[in-house]
Design a protein around this motif. Structure first.
Motif, PDB file in Angstrom:
ATOM      1  N   THR A 206       0.772  -1.270   0.111  1.00  0.00           N
ATOM      2  CA  THR A 206       0.156  -0.062   0.129  1.00  0.00           C
ATOM      3  C   THR A 206       0.915   1.362  -0.018  1.00  0.00           C
ATOM      4  O   THR A 206       0.229   2.356   0.081  1.00  0.00           O
ATOM      5  N   THR A 207       2.070   1.229  -0.275  1.00  0.00           N
ATOM      6  CA  THR A 207       3.104   2.018  -0.450  1.00  0.00           C
ATOM      7  C   THR A 207       3.105   2.856  -1.808  1.00  0.00           C
ATOM      8  O   THR A 207       2.969   2.099  -2.728  1.00  0.00           O
ATOM      9  N   LYS A 208       3.276   4.081  -2.065  1.00  0.00           N
ATOM     10  CA  LYS A 208       3.316   4.544  -3.184  1.00  0.00           C
ATOM     11  C   LYS A 208       4.345   4.006  -4.193  1.00  0.00           C
ATOM     12  O   LYS A 208       5.482   3.663  -3.571  1.00  0.00           O
ATOM     13  N   PRO A 209       4.221   3.838  -5.187  1.00  0.00           N
ATOM     14  CA  PRO A 209       4.898   2.907  -6.274  1.00  0.00           C
ATOM     15  C   PRO A 209       6.106   3.469  -6.318  1.00  0.00           C
ATOM     16  O   PRO A 209       7.422   2.845  -6.379  1.00  0.00           O
ATOM     17  N   GLU A 210       6.467   4.830  -6.293  1.00  0.00           N
ATOM     18  CA  GLU A 210       8.033   5.613  -6.451  1.00  0.00           C
ATOM     19  C   GLU A 210       8.660   5.399  -5.158  1.00  0.00           C
ATOM     20  O   GLU A 210       9.793   5.097  -5.283  1.00  0.00           O
ATOM     21  N   ARG A 211       8.087   5.192  -3.878  1.00  0.00           N
ATOM     22  CA  ARG A 211       8.756   4.710  -2.911  1.00  0.00           C
ATOM     23  C   ARG A 211       9.157   3.321  -3.059  1.00  0.00           C
ATOM     24  O   ARG A 211      10.410   3.051  -2.330  1.00  0.00           O
ATOM     25  N   ILE A 212       8.518   2.418  -3.650  1.00  0.00           N
ATOM     26  CA  ILE A 212       8.848   1.013  -3.647  1.00  0.00           C
ATOM     27  C   ILE A 212      10.222   0.956  -4.486  1.00  0.00           C
ATOM     28  O   ILE A 212      11.053   0.219  -4.309  1.00  0.00           O
ATOM     29  N   GLN A 213      10.083   1.849  -5.600  1.00  0.00           N
ATOM     30  CA  GLN A 213      11.221   1.695  -6.457  1.00  0.00           C
ATOM     31  C   GLN A 213      12.568   2.128  -5.887  1.00  0.00           C
ATOM     32  O   GLN A 213      13.475   1.660  -5.970  1.00  0.00           O
ATOM     33  N   GLU A 214      12.476   3.248  -4.865  1.00  0.00           N
ATOM     34  CA  GLU A 214      13.450   3.776  -4.049  1.00  0.00           C
ATOM     35  C   GLU A 214      13.979   2.651  -3.179  1.00  0.00           C
ATOM     36  O   GLU A 214      15.416   2.469  -3.102  1.00  0.00           O
ATOM     37  N   MET A 215      12.991   1.805  -2.640  1.00  0.00           N
ATOM     38  CA  MET A 215      13.423   0.702  -1.635  1.00  0.00           C
ATOM     39  C   MET A 215      14.173  -0.271  -2.385  1.00  0.00           C
ATOM     40  O   MET A 215      15.336  -0.882  -1.910  1.00  0.00           O
ATOM     41  N   VAL A 216      13.826  -0.680  -3.573  1.00  0.00           N
ATOM     42  CA  VAL A 216      14.676  -1.732  -4.609  1.00  0.00           C
ATOM     43  C   VAL A 216      16.076  -0.913  -4.821  1.00  0.00           C
ATOM     44  O   VAL A 216      16.986  -1.885  -4.689  1.00  0.00           O
ATOM     45  N   ALA A 217      15.981   0.302  -5.059  1.00  0.00           N
ATOM     46  CA  ALA A 217      17.429   0.781  -5.232  1.00  0.00           C
ATOM     47  C   ALA A 217      18.124   0.708  -4.150  1.00  0.00           C
ATOM     48  O   ALA A 217      19.382   0.294  -4.341  1.00  0.00           O
TER      49      ALA A 217
END
Length: 382
Positions: A206-217
């Motif tokens: 339920t976290t904003k997609p842009e934050r998920i991409q930052e976590m993956v990075a």
């Protein structure tokens, strides 16, 4: 009341056609007598006497029901809950969490939700389990599509229920299309087992997609590539941690364990959850491994998983057992500590305690005492 029971029966009995249900609703509605307000109705007393709330709960809940002047609607809702098999405790929990649930329209709001949930495979008892968890969501038809999405993700209704019972916020369907579904697509592209990931970090859905991409990075930034078997654990470790927090933890690991940059990187890539272990626990384990077990910092860097195990439940008791066996000539002095720590409890007990019960009959008792935080006399070496 008769109209309500017709609505519920239409979904708990074998499936008649939609037109037949509608016709039945109209006929019973026309025949049902009008319900007139009972004199002296007060919301707070109704919540206590009929819904089972405490007086304090009723006082809080009544503030959201100031418009309620009759027991007609709440009686209908309570009968609806009763038809689904909710216990009095579950009913009280439902009303306490969402007092406005009592004002929901049974046939226009709640009944279609039950139909939708039944259509995706949920039984009456399963629906009854869900209602007290997030009753406000049952006043929105979007809960059906939300649960359908999660059912596909988790693979079974039981796993789905287990998850939402522990993380009710997952039932919020407000961002299903523009948050949850895009996250699922992105995480699948990363090659992740999303169900396992979400069991540890459910908020990631339920976290904003842009934050998920930052976590993956960030997970890649600590040295774990996406195609690594450790990538899921790396993402779990860095999820919702800032760059500053990660840098501070890395610095603490280096100073505490006297690791070089290369050694701390080795440790983190092999056990990413080191980034989440508290400083007190890390320091306590370091002192134990160095002072009592006699391990070298480099040895720990290549076997960092031992830092995540329970000190009382596993690390210290097994150390004492090994030390006792070696001191009494029952075990090779070169037996590797890490290889013993990694065993399951059942295997450890079989190989290192049961195997010596003839010559060390109190070993099992002493081992369990140590797991409770005691140090038996036989384990005290001076």
């Amino acid at each position: 009341m008769l109209r309500l029971r017709a609505c519920i029966a239409s979904h708990l009995l074998p499936s008649p056609s939609t037109s037949a249900i509608s016709t039945l609703h109209r006929l019973i509605s026309a025949a049902a007598p009008a319900i007139s307000p009972r004199p002296g109705f007060t919301v707070e007393d109704y919540l206590v006497d009929t819904c089972g709330l405490t007086r304090a709960q009723a006082l809080r809940a009544s503030r959201k029901l100031t418009h309620l002047k009759s027991r007609a609607k709440p009686d209908a809702v309570l009968s609806f809950l009763d038809s689904l098999g909710l216990s009095s405790t579950a009913v009280a929990a439902t009303v306490a969490r969402d007092p406005q649930f009592l004002c929901a329209k049974v046939c226009k709001t709640l009944d279609p939700v039950i139909v939708g949930l039944t259509d995706i495979g949920l039984s009456g008892p399963e629906i009854a389990r869900l209602i007290p968890i997030a009753p406000d969501r049952f006043r929105c038809r979007s809960i059906v599509s939300t649960l359908q999405c999660y059912l596909v993700l988790f693979g079974s209704i039981e796993k789905l229920l287990w998850m939402v019972e522990r993380r009710p916020y997952l039932l919020s369907g407000a961002h299903l299309d523009n948050v949850v579904k895009p996250n699922l697509v992105f995480l699948r592209k990363c090659g992740l087992d999303i169900a396992k990931l979400c069991s540890h970090v459910p908020m990631i859905l339920t976290t904003k997609p842009e934050r998920i991409q930052e976590m993956v990075a960030r997970a890649e930034g600590i040295g774990v590539p996406r195609d690594s078997g450790m990538f899921r654990q790396a993402l779990q470790a860095v999820a919702f941690l800032t760059e500053e927090r990660i840098a501070a933890q890395v610095d603490y690991l280096k100073k505490t364990f006297m690791w070089t940059d290369a050694e701390v990187r080795i440790a983190i890539t092999r056990a990413p959850m080191l980034l989440r272990i508290s400083k007190d626990k890390l320091r306590y384990r370091f002192e134990f491994f160095i002072s009592e077990v006699g391990l070298e910092p480099l040895y720990i860097a290549y076997r960092p998983a031992i830092l995540s195990y329970s000190m009382e439940g596993r690390l210290r008791p097994r150390h004492y057992v090994l030390k006792f066996l070696k001191a009494n000539g029952l075990l090779d002095q070169n037996r590797d500590y890490y290889s013993v720590v990694m065993l399951t409890k059942e295997v450890f007990v079989k190989k290192f305690i049961c195997a010596h019960k003839e010559v060390a009959p109190h070993l099992a008792e002493d081992y369990e005492a140590t797991r409770r935080g005691e140090v038996p006399t036989r384990f005290r070496f001076t």
